[in-house]
Design an enzyme around this catalytic site. Structure first.
Site, short mmCIF file in Angstrom:
data_model
loop_
_atom_site.label_atom_id
_atom_site.label_comp_id
_atom_site.label_asym_id
_atom_site.label_seq_id
_atom_site.Cartn_x
_atom_site.Cartn_y
_atom_site.Cartn_z
N GLY A 78 4.86 34.51 -23.17
CA GLY A 78 4.18 35.72 -23.58
C GLY A 78 4.65 36.32 -24.88
O GLY A 78 3.86 36.79 -25.69
N GLU A 79 5.96 36.29 -25.12
CA GLU A 79 6.51 36.93 -26.30
C GLU A 79 5.99 36.28 -27.58
O GLU A 79 5.87 36.92 -28.62
CB GLU A 79 8.03 36.87 -26.26
CG GLU A 79 8.63 37.65 -25.10
CD GLU A 79 10.14 37.46 -25.00
OE1 GLU A 79 10.67 36.69 -25.84
OE2 GLU A 79 10.76 38.05 -24.11
N THR A 81 2.96 34.15 -27.90
CA THR A 81 1.53 33.85 -28.08
C THR A 81 0.57 34.80 -27.39
O THR A 81 -0.64 34.68 -27.55
CB THR A 81 1.24 32.42 -27.55
OG1 THR A 81 1.61 32.36 -26.17
CG2 THR A 81 2.00 31.38 -28.34
N ARG A 82 1.07 35.75 -26.59
CA ARG A 82 0.17 36.59 -25.78
C ARG A 82 -0.88 37.29 -26.64
O ARG A 82 -2.07 37.31 -26.31
CB ARG A 82 0.96 37.62 -25.00
CG ARG A 82 0.08 38.57 -24.18
CD ARG A 82 0.91 39.66 -23.51
NE ARG A 82 1.89 39.09 -22.59
CZ ARG A 82 1.60 38.71 -21.35
NH1 ARG A 82 0.37 38.83 -20.90
NH2 ARG A 82 2.54 38.22 -20.57
N GLY A 110 13.83 36.19 -14.22
CA GLY A 110 14.20 36.01 -12.83
C GLY A 110 14.27 34.55 -12.50
O GLY A 110 13.95 33.68 -13.31
N GLU A 144 6.53 27.90 -13.35
CA GLU A 144 5.06 27.71 -13.39
C GLU A 144 4.72 26.24 -13.62
O GLU A 144 3.85 25.67 -12.96
CB GLU A 144 4.46 28.54 -14.53
CG GLU A 144 4.22 29.99 -14.23
CD GLU A 144 3.53 30.68 -15.39
OE1 GLU A 144 3.41 31.91 -15.32
OE2 GLU A 144 3.11 30.00 -16.35
#
Length: 978
Positions: A78-79, A81-82, A110, A144
């Protein structure tokens, strides 16, 4: 024993005894018994359920194909390409109707993946993994990835990597920036599985920003969206590429059919009109029909069964002929057909489709019981009425309408000729699909109409908001609105009268009414308003969806649904009877003021007192007159342009018909089905053809069961272009031999004119098409003065002795003379445009005089002309097929060298033909020569120059001609090749 003691006992090493071991074994036995019994119970229930007769199966059932909540799951760091690449990719996917999951929450550090994300991964069809430099630095991303790789292995889910700012080798080998990002996890317990997941994902086929799009992110996003969209819309190669979302629906039907089961299965496909039932049944039929010994696809059961008293019998006959491959089967009654099916169908394994069933009696007659069929047979029934399936104890599938992405794909195929919308039309496509609400027919029609005119899309969508349409037929009217005025008229004629007609018959009727028929029908077909069958059994038949037919009829009736006097077209029996009966009312005498300055007697006026009434007046002064009022509105029956009266099984009230037609001054199209009437009944009539008053404006007349001896004396046929009479009592066209001209008549067809003896068509100088069928007492026909004649067909007029052909037929293209058993001579003169000449089974024809030149003749068939002795073709440079089989007396055949295109020559059973001309060697295009049962014993040497020629004949004949080892047999033919 208390549970606490058991636990203490089991964990105390000093207490392990045989009792403990026994308890452990008992526990294991209990667990085994519990799960085994649950499994058996479930299987038993499933088996019992499958035997139930009325089971609904949804096409979205997971038993057929897993149903996913999301089309795509996006995995990304996320940092990095979000808010850039991933954000743009997500928006593009959503704009194309692709349901995409993107975690919008800030990812917290986490050790375990969030439960919601895990469920989203399991519920996604495709995974797009955006590998960036710091992707491997997130344990969350790595978890993921492990989950994605596991799902990919276990199910039909597919993963695609995007190598955003890293190389595939960096992911596979943990090198470069990826290695640096992964360093923090080296000593973690999950490091090994993360490494394996990265290696596996790095080996998958995907997209590289640098190589795929030369570093252009927008191009890469478009490529990804296009690929994913195509994969969502993709179907099996065995399914028509124009169909969308069909594969999973086919699988649902196949699952219900259970082809491996050795029993008889009947299943239903149920849904609304236009929902794709017939298309689905056709696709399944095409997919599996080769697994059966006999097959039958029975279209339009509802329409055919109710079109006549013999509809069901006709369908039974069709099934028997198709399944048993015997074209000579005849069914005389429904009862007999039922018995024949019970007796003959159990012999072979059958696949049968009954399309559009709407009555339980239809199923009773066509697929009464399972024991009608051999084990392994399958019957598919499509219907709109679920109750019919329940009553017949048939399992059924509810056809789901198209999903949003399927609808967009189908819309794009019809509007843009591709699988996805073109750039700039994504939002508009979404709005159109939302309006269509998943109905395939509506989507197809709208897509064909809108094309690539953005302004038209916007205007159409605005119009839909202002004019809400409640039903499917109203939605479809958009296609009607965009037609040219004359094409609208053609559409309404087809919708009201011509559905189910042969295309050529419809063209004749429409041309007679002054329309450009071929162009009009082509436009209607392009707009998906009609279809023209390409199936062999119904080739060329006009058809249209029921909702479109309703739409057309609604357009005619909607302004004044309760006042048929205002309708341009009439087809409802009760309304026609009302109009004809009321239109023939006597004039009512009254006095009133009128608005007119015309000082004349007997002119129509609009009165102030009766307003919109048609009146006739006798002038008695400037402000007063004696007026005769018909009591009818001014438009009255003059509004009627087209009328169809009667159908199979209905009795025709000739009295009302005779008295009422005279008032329809503007009638251009009249179709009447009079049915069969006995001679005794006709003899009781107190009227004849002179009592019948046909409107002089009439341009097309089609009458089945015309029980008068001639056309009415009062009829002035100055506007008549097309005349078709079936099963009629015509003796001559005009009474007492009158020669009233048909100056505009172009199309004439007389079928089953039993009393017609002579026919003189000199009164129709502009005739283009003449068809005479089964006029069994016709002896002589004159049409010397018909310079515009293009098609002449005379069939089974077996007493016709003299045929007086024109001296010149410059436009004649097709001449078909079949079963003219008394015709002895035929003299063809100037026919420069003749393309097809068929003289079939004219078994007394002795002399055929061909023109010196037939430059456009392509096909000549003289089969069964048993008395014909010689044939001199003349110059025929374009002749491709020549059949002279079973010409018993033929002794001389002259084929000129000027036949360079001849491909097929059939001389079979010409027993007196002893040799072939030497010129045959010049026929370089000749592919097949049939000399079966001829007198030929040797072939000219020149024929061996025709390489690839197949010669057909008996083995003895071929051997006598010098062929031995080359002789082959296939089916009923013995042949050899040169």
């Amino acid at each position: 024993m208390p549970l606490s003691k058991i636990l203490r006992f089991s964990f105390d090493p000093s207490s392990i005894t045989s009792l403990g071991i026994t308890l452990m074994l008992m526990l294991m036995g209990f667990i085994y018994y519990y799960f085994y019994s649950k499994s058996s119970s479930s299987a038993t229930k499933k088996e019992k359920s499958s035997s139930e007769p009325k089971i609904m199966v949804s096409t979205s059932s997971s038993s057929v194909q897993k149903s996913f909540k999301y089309d795509v799951f996006l995995s990304f760091r996320g940092e990095e390409t979000r808010n850039t690449f991933v954000g743009h990719l997500y928006k593009a996917l959503e704009q194309h109707g692709i349901q995409t999951y993107k975690d919008n929450e800030k990812i917290e550090k986490g050790e375990t993946i969030d439960t919601q994300l895990m469920e989203a991964i399991e519920d996604s069809r495709f995974f797009i993994i955006v590998f960036s430099k710091d992707y491997a630095g997130s344990s969350w991303c790595l978890d993921e990835l492990v989950k994605i790789v596991g799902c990919r292995k276990a199910s039909e889910q597919t993963a695609y990597p995007v190598f955003y700012d890293v190389e595939p080798t960096e992911i596979r080998k943990l090198s470069g920036a990826v290695k640096e990002a992964f360093k923090k996890h080296e000593n973690k317990k999950a490091a090994m599985k993360w490494r394996e997941a990265l290696n596996e994902a790095g080996n998958l086929a995907g997209w590289e920003l640098k190589k795929t799009a030369n570093g252009d992110e927008s191009i890469l996003i478009q490529i990804i969206v296009d690929d994913i969209f195509k994969k969502i819309c993709s179907s099996s190669p065995s399914v028509d590429r124009q169909l969308v979302g069909m594969e999973k629906r086919i699988e649902a039907v196949l699952s219900s059919l259970e082809l491996d089961a050795d029993d008889v299965r009947m299943i239903g496909i149920w849904g609304i009109g236009g929902g794709g039932k017939t298309t689905l049944a056709s696709a399944v039929f095409d997919r599996i029909s080769n697994q059966f010994d006999g097959k039958a696809f029975v279209e339009n059961v509802r329409e055919v069964s109710k079109s006549s008293l013999y509809g069901l019998k006709k369908l039974q006959q069709q099934i028997l002929r198709s399944v048993l491959s015997k074209k000579d089967i005849t069914v005389d009654s429904v009862h007999e057909g039922t018995n024949m099916m019970k007796k003959m169908m159990p012999r072979i394994k059958v696949l049968m489709v009954l399309d559009d069933v709407d009555d339980i009696e239809q199923l009773a007659a066509l697929a009464g019981e399972p024991d009608w069929f051999k084990l392994g047979s399958r019957v598919i029934i499509t219907t709109r009425d679920k109750q019919i399936l329940l009553a017949h104890e048939v399992k059924f599938i509810d056809v789901n309408l198209l999903s949003r992405e399927e609808a967009i794909c189908l819309l794009s195929k019809n509007a843009f000729k591709r699988d996805i919308p073109i750039e700039g039309y994504e939002d508009l496509s979404g709005k159109v699909v939302k309006y269509a609400d998943g109905l395939p027919l509506t989507i197809k029609v709208l897509g064909s109409m809108l094309g690539q005119n953005e302004r038209q899309w916007i205007d159409t969508l605005k119009r839909l908001k202002e004019i809400p349409l409640k039903a499917t037929m109203e939605k479809l009217e958009l296609s009607y609105n965009c037609l040219e005025d004359d094409y609208k008229e053609i559409f309404l004629d087809v919708a009201c009268f011509m559905k189910g007609w042969d295309k050529d018959a419809a063209i004749t009727a429409l041309k007679s009414c002054g329309f450009f028929a071929e162009a009009g029908l082509r436009v209607l077909e392009q707009k998906s308003l009609i279809s023209i069958s390409e199936q062999k059994s119904t080739y060329g038949r006009l058809d249209m969806h029921d909702h479109i037919e309703e739409m057309g009829k609604n357009i005619v009736r909607r302004l004044h649904p309760d006042n048929p006097n205002t309708h341009s077209r009439l087809w409802i029996r009760e309304e026609i009877v009302d109009v004809l009966a009321n239109g023939s009312s006597k004039l009512q005498k009254t006095s009133m003021r009128y608005k007119s300055s015309i000082n004349a007697r007997g002119l129509p006026v609009v009165c102030q007192d009766c307003k919109n009434r048609l009146c006739y007046f006798i002038n008695k002064g400037p402000n007063q007159s004696q007026v005769f009022s018909t009591g009818r509105p001014l438009h009255g029956t003059q509004a009627t342009k087209c009328l169809r009266l009667g159908s199979h099984g209905e009795e025709l009230n000739y009295g009302i018909l005779i008295n009422g037609l005279a008032n329809m001054k503007e009638l251009r199209f009249l179709q009447v089905y009079g049915g069969w009437v006995s001679k005794e009944e006709v003899s009781k009539w107190n009227f004849d053809e002179d009592s019948l008053h046909l409107p002089n404006a009439l341009r097309f007349l089609r009458w089945e069961g015309y029980h008068f001896s001639s056309l009415p004396k009062t009829f002035q046929a100055n506007n008549l272009v097309g005349l078709q009479m079936f099963n009629n009592d015509i003796v001559q066209l005009w009474k007492d031999g009158a020669e009233k001209p048909f100056l505009k008549l172009r199309f004439l067809k007389l079928t089953d004119s039993w009393l017609l003896r002579t026919l003189d068509l000199s009164v129709a100088p502009n005739l283009e098409t003449l068809i005479l069928e089964r006029c069994h007492y016709l002896v002589e026909a004159y049409f010397q003065v018909t310079p515009n004649l293009k098609e002449l067909r005379i069939y089974s007029c077996n007493r016709l002795e003299k045929l007086h052909m024109p001296a010149e037929s410059p436009k004649l293209r097709s001449l078909d003379l079949s079963y003219l058993w008394k015709l002895r001579t035929l003299h063809l003169r100037f026919t420069p445009n003749l393309k097809e000449l068929c003289i079939y089974s004219c078994n007394r024809l002795e002399k055929l005089h061909m023109p010196a030149e037939s430059p456009k003749l392509r096909s000549l068939d003289l089969s069964y002309s048993e008395k014909l002795r010689t044939l001199h073709l003349g110059v025929t440079p374009n002749l491709e097929t020549l059949r002279v089989r079973d010409c018993d007396d033929l002794v001389e055949l002259q084929i000129p060298a000027e036949c360079p295109k001849l491909v097929n020559l059939d001389l079979s059973n010409c027993i007196q033909v002893a040799e072939l001309p030497e010129e045959i060697g010049r026929l370089e295009c000749l592919k097949e020569l049939d000399i079966t049962e001829t007198g030929i014993r040797h072939l000219p040497q020149s024929i061996f120059r025709v390489k690839g020629l197949r010669i057909v004949g008996s083995r003895w004949l071929l051997e006598s001609c010098g062929f031995t080892s080359e002789i082959k047999t296939s089916g009923s033919k013995t042949f050899c090749y040169i």
